[in-house]
Write a protein that holds these residues in place. Structure first.
Motif, PDB file in Angstrom:
ATOM      1  N   CYS A 215       0.848  -1.192   0.000  1.00  0.00           N
ATOM      2  CA  CYS A 215       0.000   0.000   0.000  1.00  0.00           C
ATOM      3  C   CYS A 215       0.883   1.241   0.000  1.00  0.00           C
ATOM      4  CB  CYS A 215      -0.900   0.022   1.238  1.00  0.00           C
ATOM      5  SG  CYS A 215      -2.019  -1.391   1.372  1.00  0.00           S
ATOM      6  N   ASP A 216       0.410   2.292  -0.699  1.00  0.00           N
ATOM      7  CA  ASP A 216       1.178   3.530  -0.715  1.00  0.00           C
ATOM      8  C   ASP A 216       0.480   4.606   0.110  1.00  0.00           C
ATOM      9  OD1 ASP A 216      -0.901   4.518  -2.278  1.00  0.00           O
ATOM     10  OD2 ASP A 216       0.214   4.386  -4.160  1.00  0.00           O
ATOM     11  N   ASN A 217       1.003   5.806   0.056  1.00  0.00           N
ATOM     12  CA  ASN A 217       0.444   6.918   0.837  1.00  0.00           C
ATOM     13  C   ASN A 217      -0.627   7.677   0.066  1.00  0.00           C
ATOM     14  OD1 ASN A 217       2.265   6.998   3.327  1.00  0.00           O
ATOM     15  ND2 ASN A 217       3.765   6.956   1.680  1.00  0.00           N
ATOM     16  N   HIS A 218      -1.079   7.104  -1.055  1.00  0.00           N
ATOM     17  CA  HIS A 218      -2.074   7.774  -1.888  1.00  0.00           C
ATOM     18  C   HIS A 218      -3.368   6.982  -1.966  1.00  0.00           C
ATOM     19  CE1 HIS A 218       1.207  10.424  -3.134  1.00  0.00           C
ATOM     20  NE2 HIS A 218       1.934   9.324  -3.307  1.00  0.00           N
ATOM     21  N   GLY A 270       3.194   0.519   2.790  1.00  0.00           N
ATOM     22  CA  GLY A 270       4.412  -0.249   2.584  1.00  0.00           C
ATOM     23  C   GLY A 270       4.152  -1.727   2.344  1.00  0.00           C
ATOM     24  N   ALA A 271       5.204  -2.553   2.564  1.00  0.00           N
ATOM     25  CA  ALA A 271       5.129  -3.996   2.328  1.00  0.00           C
ATOM     26  C   ALA A 271       4.573  -4.701   3.553  1.00  0.00           C
ATOM     27  CB  ALA A 271       6.509  -4.546   1.992  1.00  0.00           C
ATOM     28  N   GLY A 272       3.667  -5.636   3.315  1.00  0.00           N
ATOM     29  CA  GLY A 272       3.122  -6.441   4.403  1.00  0.00           C
ATOM     30  C   GLY A 272       2.709  -7.801   3.889  1.00  0.00           C
ATOM     31  N   THR A 273       2.514  -8.721   4.795  1.00  0.00           N
ATOM     32  CA  THR A 273       2.118 -10.075   4.415  1.00  0.00           C
ATOM     33  C   THR A 273       0.939 -10.508   5.263  1.00  0.00           C
ATOM     34  OG1 THR A 273       4.407 -10.623   3.882  1.00  0.00           O
ATOM     35  CG2 THR A 273       2.875 -12.448   4.123  1.00  0.00           C
ATOM     36  N   VAL A 315       7.957   3.914  -1.942  1.00  0.00           N
ATOM     37  CA  VAL A 315       6.715   4.232  -1.221  1.00  0.00           C
ATOM     38  C   VAL A 315       7.012   5.061   0.019  1.00  0.00           C
ATOM     39  CG1 VAL A 315       4.862   3.209   0.171  1.00  0.00           C
ATOM     40  CG2 VAL A 315       5.363   2.306  -2.109  1.00  0.00           C
ATOM     41  N   ALA A 316       8.077   4.700   0.764  1.00  0.00           N
ATOM     42  CA  ALA A 316       8.419   5.444   1.981  1.00  0.00           C
ATOM     43  C   ALA A 316       8.827   6.886   1.671  1.00  0.00           C
ATOM     44  CB  ALA A 316       9.540   4.730   2.730  1.00  0.00           C
ATOM     45  N   SER A 317       9.359   7.113   0.462  1.00  0.00           N
ATOM     46  CA  SER A 317       9.761   8.473   0.086  1.00  0.00           C
ATOM     47  C   SER A 317       8.605   9.271  -0.506  1.00  0.00           C
ATOM     48  CB  SER A 317      10.918   8.422  -0.915  1.00  0.00           C
ATOM     49  OG  SER A 317      10.501   7.836  -2.140  1.00  0.00           O
ATOM     50  N   GLY A 318       7.397   8.677  -0.541  1.00  0.00           N
ATOM     51  CA  GLY A 318       6.211   9.402  -0.977  1.00  0.00           C
ATOM     52  C   GLY A 318       5.738   9.098  -2.374  1.00  0.00           C
ATOM     53  N   GLU A 319       6.429   8.231  -3.093  1.00  0.00           N
ATOM     54  CA  GLU A 319       6.018   7.908  -4.457  1.00  0.00           C
ATOM     55  C   GLU A 319       4.814   6.976  -4.466  1.00  0.00           C
ATOM     56  OE1 GLU A 319       9.126   6.565  -7.032  1.00  0.00           O
ATOM     57  OE2 GLU A 319      10.646   7.867  -6.113  1.00  0.00           O
ATOM     58  N   ALA A 320       4.102   6.952  -5.586  1.00  0.00           N
ATOM     59  CA  ALA A 320       2.984   6.035  -5.762  1.00  0.00           C
ATOM     60  C   ALA A 320       3.506   4.630  -6.043  1.00  0.00           C
ATOM     61  CB  ALA A 320       2.103   6.506  -6.919  1.00  0.00           C
ATOM     62  N   LEU A 321       2.639   3.623  -5.889  1.00  0.00           N
ATOM     63  CA  LEU A 321       3.026   2.258  -6.210  1.00  0.00           C
ATOM     64  C   LEU A 321       3.499   2.174  -7.655  1.00  0.00           C
ATOM     65  CD1 LEU A 321       0.120   0.241  -4.546  1.00  0.00           C
ATOM     66  CD2 LEU A 321       2.498   0.281  -3.803  1.00  0.00           C
ATOM     67  N   PRO A 322       4.561   1.434  -7.931  1.00  0.00           N
ATOM     68  CA  PRO A 322       5.079   1.351  -9.309  1.00  0.00           C
ATOM     69  C   PRO A 322       4.097   0.738 -10.293  1.00  0.00           C
ATOM     70  CG  PRO A 322       6.741   0.641  -7.730  1.00  0.00           C
ATOM     71  CD  PRO A 322       5.456   0.779  -6.970  1.00  0.00           C
TER      72      PRO A 322
END
Length: 667
Positions: A215-218, A270-273, A315-322
């Protein structure tokens, strides 16, 4: 992106994050304890900061030391790796309070999933299916046992703050509950500082299938397929693969969307499982969510072609998911085998030692080795005994399995016992190849997986003898390169005038001591044991031994460490020790009426009173090494006359732990 990244971890994950950061042009800072002063990750990073003594609680788990290292070096972000502080909300908050970006989810998400009991409640409210169980606040042992009795055995005890199989015990019968609960609580308290437990119904043949979410910050979230992690020992994964065998598109979509729903329920970033139990009828149940990158993330990377660490950093630097969900593609099949210093034949007991010999398979588009060690490094008692992750990929599962078996046969480690032969047996076994998977796979196929994989002694003995003679000749040549090959006085074949060239040897091969004579004629060795004679020829070039035995030419690799030798042969390995002649100077430790430490470790608890009578198999002492408990039990009925160590003491492997005066009675 970040101006500088600190990696708050060690081993292969620290090396992996450093490599990705360097590729993105981000300067890196490593942290290290006393035990890791010369570790690989400290050499790969641009800078390295000492953070304390070897025990993790005094170094890698010290939030203040890691924050101070970041501030001192000017790091603007911290990647926690996995384990240690990666799922610690206080650490995430400390990063935020000091203006440092935490490469992970917000502290609120970590807190929400940090308690398994609270997580179950959140998931229930979000409509995520759950396994029946007790998740209450009342932790009285009577209440927990009553819940177990009510739902019926078997049940699973789980630490609410746990992960990685720590603080977990299967309980099959009511009379085992109290001992299992005490052990799980001790382990949970030691690993997480919290012994709160939950009790769940234990499904007898489920698969462990987990979904990688991002998940991202957007406000966007995706799932990157699933991984099957069913093959486990001690609730810890042994081999993982992606995609899960037999997974249909419909079930993948259902589990993936449920996993994303679970992540969104806690405003995840971020990354999660999200881990599920998949029952035989296709039903799946939420187990837990790991709010970090998983050890087995490389198999997801191999089938999707994505670098998940790079995704984390972006993602941590604020970018959208690739990528969006529709852009994610799955190609081929990948498997990961965890290479551990452990003894599968002794209940997977963790092992220590120096990696005196280390030879890995060649890496390629099909084979990847993630490691944090090099030859000469120590496997210590302080940290997890994982040596590396061996990852393979190919277009189909069958072809990937062939890759795995070949890569395991080319993975050679000397200086400590490893699980590589066991992994090879597992990879080539018919049930695993048929994907007949569930979480009790190893127990169900115990006889198959632990069948003696080594060749018969009469075959191993001549190979050991040849290796011993060839290595001795190499060693002598290194010490005296001016040996005259034509002089009988410089000959290394036990030349004697008018007598056979014979040498007497005694070795320990497995649990057996073997005595034999070697008669040497030119390049042929005759190994004589009793009335039997076996001829073998060959030579040793470096570590590669080529030989001919019974008309069969073969090749092996020999790792010599003093009087200890390991021979790697066609996916198998066997070790032997050259026993020096007994000059009467060594005291025998046998017959001392005591129990010895099976490993280097720490005494956790004494479970019996000095001077008390105990029955056979009674628990006497608990030791811990590399975050894993091992219970020392009475081999027979008797009286404990003395303990030589107390709780908290460090113990060397082989040390005498206690004195037990056997009664000679059956218990």
């Amino acid at each position: 992106m970040f101006s500088k990244l600190l990696i708050a971890n060690r081993g292969e994950i620290a090396c992996r994050v450093i490599a990705t950061a360097k590729r993105l042009g981000i300067p890196t800072v490593a942290v290290f304890s006393d035990a890791d002063s010369d570790a690989l990750h400290t050499k790969l990073a641009d800078e390295a900061v000492h953070i304390g003594p070897s025990p993790a609680r005094e170094s890698y788990l010290r939030i203040d030391a890691i924050i101070d290292a970041a501030l001192t070096t000017g790091a603007t972000a911290i990647h926690p790796g996995y384990g240690f502080l990666s799922e610690n909300a206080a650490f995430a908050n400390a990063c935020a309070e000091n203006g440092i970006i935490f490469v992970g989810p917000p502290a609120s998400a970590i807190e929400a999933m940090g308690s398994k009991a609270a997580a179950k409640q959140i998931m229930e409210e979000a409509g995520v299916p759950l396994v029946p169980g007790y998740h209450g606040a009342d932790q009285a042992s009577a209440v927990l046992k009553a819940s177990a009795d009510a739902m019926g055995y078997p049940v699973l005890l789980k630490a609410t703050a746990g992960g990685g199989g720590k603080g977990m015990r299967q309980v099959w019968h009511a009379d085992e509950f109290e001992e299992a609960l005490a052990a799980a609580q001790r382990e949970a308290s030691s690993s997480f500082g919290d012994d709160t437990m939950l009790v769940e119904k234990y499904l007898t043949r489920p698969r462990h299938v987990e979904v990688q979410v991002f998940c991202d910050n957007h406000g966007e979230g995706v799932y990157l397929a699933e991984r099957d992690c069913s093959v486990q020992r001690r609730h810890q994964k042994v081999i993982e693969e992606a995609p899960a065998p037999g997974m249909t598109d419909t079930l993948r979509e259902a589990m993936g969307e449920t996993a994303v729903t679970a992540a969104r329920a806690i405003d995840y970033r971020g990354a999660g499982t999200v881990e599920f139990l998949l029952d035989e009828d296709g039903s799946f149940y939420f187990m837990e969510m790991n709010t970090r990158l998983q050890v087995e993330h490389p198999v997801t990377e191999m089938i999707t072609g994505q670098d998940l660490v790079e995704w984390q950093l972006r993602v941590a630097s604020g970018e959208a998911l690739p990528l969006s969900q529709s852009q994610i593609r799955i190609e081929g099949h990948a498997l990961e085998a965890r290479i551990y210093a452990e003894d599968p034949d002794n209940d997977f007991l963790p092992m220590t030692g120096t990696l005196s010999f280390l030879q890995t398979p060649c890496e390629s588009a099909h084979v990847r080795v993630d490691t944090g060690v090099v030859q000469g490094d120590d496997i210590s008692i302080y940290y997890d005994p994982m040596i590396a992750k061996l990852v393979v990929w190919d277009e189909t599962r069958d072809r990937a399995l062939e890759r795995l078996a070949q890569a395991l046969s080319n993975y050679r480690v000397g200086g400590t016992t490893t699980n590589i032969p066991f992994l090879y047996n597992l990879a080539v076994s018919a049930p695993f190849r048929a994907a007949d998977l569930d979480t009790s796979f190893i127990q169900r196929h115990n006889d198959l997986l632990f069948t003696e994989s080594k060749e018969q002694t009469k075959t191993l003995l001549p190979i050991a003898a040849l290796a011993l003679i060839c290595e001795r000749e190499q060693s002598a040549a290194r010490c005296n390169p001016c040996l005259d090959p034509w002089s009988p006085w410089d000959a290394l074949d036990s030349w004697r005038l008018n007598q056979s060239h014979s040498q007497h040897f005694r070795i320990k091969l497995g649990d057996e001591e073997r005595e034999f004579h070697i008669e040497q004629r030119a390049k042929t060795l005759s190994i004589v044991t009793g009335e039997e004679r076996t001829d073998i020829t060959g030579n040793l070039s470096g570590a590669e031994l080529t030989f001919e035995l019974n008309g069969h030419r073969r090749a092996a690799t020999v790792a010599a460490d003093g009087d200890h030798y390991t021979v790697f042969l066609e996916g198998r390995s066997f070790s032997f020790e050259h026993l020096q002649p007994d000059t009467g100077e060594q005291d025998s430790a046998s017959g001392d009426g005591g129990l010895h430490a099976p490993m280097n470790g720490t005494v956790v608890a004494l479970l019996a009173e000095q001077g008390t009578a105990v029955e056979a198999d009674a628990p006497l002492m608990v030791m811990e090494a590399m975050k894993m408990e091992h219970t020392i039990r009475a081999p027979a009925a008797g009286v404990v006359t003395q303990f030589y160590f107390n709780a908290g003491d460090l113990v060397d492997g082989g040390a005498l732990l206690l004195a037990l005066e056997e009664s000679g009675e059956d218990a």
